[in-house]
Design an enzyme around this catalytic site. Structure first.
Site, short mmCIF file in Angstrom:
data_model
loop_
_atom_site.label_atom_id
_atom_site.label_comp_id
_atom_site.label_asym_id
_atom_site.label_seq_id
_atom_site.Cartn_x
_atom_site.Cartn_y
_atom_site.Cartn_z
CB THR A 1 -0.94 0.00 1.22
OG1 THR A 1 -1.89 -1.07 1.08
CG2 THR A 1 -1.69 1.32 1.36
CB THR B 1 -0.05 -3.88 6.43
OG1 THR B 1 -1.30 -3.91 5.72
CG2 THR B 1 0.51 -2.47 6.44
CG ASP B 2 -2.47 -7.83 2.99
OD1 ASP B 2 -2.93 -6.91 3.66
OD2 ASP B 2 -2.92 -8.15 1.86
#
Length: 338
Positions: A14, A86-87
């Site tokens: 992101t 961030t996943d």
């Protein structure tokens, strides 16, 4: 002290997205773009920016992170910052902590809000990461801190941090321990050193990790779980390609009673680690009786994951298998986690 040299390795995520013509966020920005978005960085350090990939972290592989660890091992910089999605940050950061043995700050950071949103957090997180990398307390305790995650002005030990919410800006937390430091104004405020005995045990056992990938299944136990996936793994001659299993168990280390015989067979067929589905331990060892209790599962040969989150237990088991450790050695590594 000479001027701080920071190597930024950008993997995508992101933090590195841009809107396309329809307003949908797509991967596109590289390391140079991320650095250029934070003009203050040039006052704090000399930055070497390297774009490693432009993917969401849900598409990263173990091999990708092993390659990043190799870059960190070879860098001449005083610190390394890895930017990514961030996943899977809680997993990739933990894997780096197992692999990287440099006495320089290594920090993973990311963004929850994409650059098209008001108050996007990516630039602030990158700035905070550089500040952490140059902080005297951090540099003095680098070996004791290990790889760190810097998000929303908090510094976390990657062995403890989890992504606790899918979208909120304060998604990252260390529920068992709390953060190890916080950023206030332009300074780093120490809060505590992490307990790293188990990491050191793992690092010694994983002295050489050069083998090919060893897929590990993650089986989450829930109410009335019938065990079909376990049966399928046991029935397949190739174990469906898996070389190990992590069972995210109920409570302090329990499975439904009807699955106890299957769990024992699974442990006989493949290294099988039990971790708490609640998100971390430590697990029980000798409190409850019965066929599916922690006592029975330990006697059946399942390996106890201690306080590790199931996601991190999977990372550690894959790394142990990749390193060629046998079942007894794997059990010793996991025993250090309590």
């Amino acid at each position: 002290m000479s001027r701080l040299r920071v190597h930024v390795l950008a993997l995508g995520g992101t933090i590195a997205t841009r809107p396309d013509a329809g307003g949908v966020m797509q991967m596109g920005a590289g390391a140079d773009d991320l650095v250029a978005a934070v003009p203050l960085l040039k006052e704090l350090a000399d930055i070497e920016a390297e774009t490693v990939s432009r993917v969401g972290s849900h598409s990263l592989s173990f091999d990708d992170i092993h390659a990043v660890a190799g870059k960190i091992a070879a860098t001449a910089a005083d610190a390394v910052i890895v930017t990514q999605g961030t996943d899977t940050l809680e997993e990739t950061g933990f894997l780096l902590d197992l692999l990287v043995k440099r006495d320089i700050p290594v920090i993973v950071t990311a963004a929850m809000r994409n650059p098209a949103l008001t108050s996007a957090d990516g630039p602030g997180n990158l700035l905070a990461a550089v500040r952490v990398a140059g902080d005297p307390w951090i540099r003095r305790h680098t070996r004791s801190l290990g790889v760190m995650a810097v998000m929303l002005d908090e510094v976390h030990a990657v062995a403890d941090v989890i992504k606790a919410h899918p979208t909120r800006i304060d998604a990252f937390a260390s529920p068992q321990t709390g953060p190890i430091a916080a950023l206030v104004e332009d300074r780093v405020v120490p809060l505590g050193l992490p307990v790293r005995d188990a990491i050191e045990v793992a690092r010694q056992a994983l002295d050489k990790v050069s083998g090919e990938a060893r897929p590990v299944a993650l089986l989450w136990m829930g109410l009335d779980e019938p065990g079909g996936l376990i049966e399928a793994i046991l029935a397949a001659p190739d174990r469906l390609g898996y070389r190990g299993v992590v069972v995210a168990a109920m409570g302090g280390g329990h499975v439904p009673e009807r699955l106890a015989p299957l769990a024992g067979r699974l442990a006989a067929a493949l290294p099988t680690v039990v971790a708490a589905r609640a998100g971390g331990g430590p697990l029980l060892r000798h409190t409850y009786g019965g066929a599916s209790s922690e006592i029975a599962l330990l006697e059946a040969g399942l390996i106890w994951g201690g306080r590790l989150h199931p996601l991190k237990a999977r990372v550690l088991l894959e790394t142990c298998l990749r390193a060629g450790l046998d079942r007894a050695a794997i059990a010793r590594v996991f025993a250090a986690w309590g």
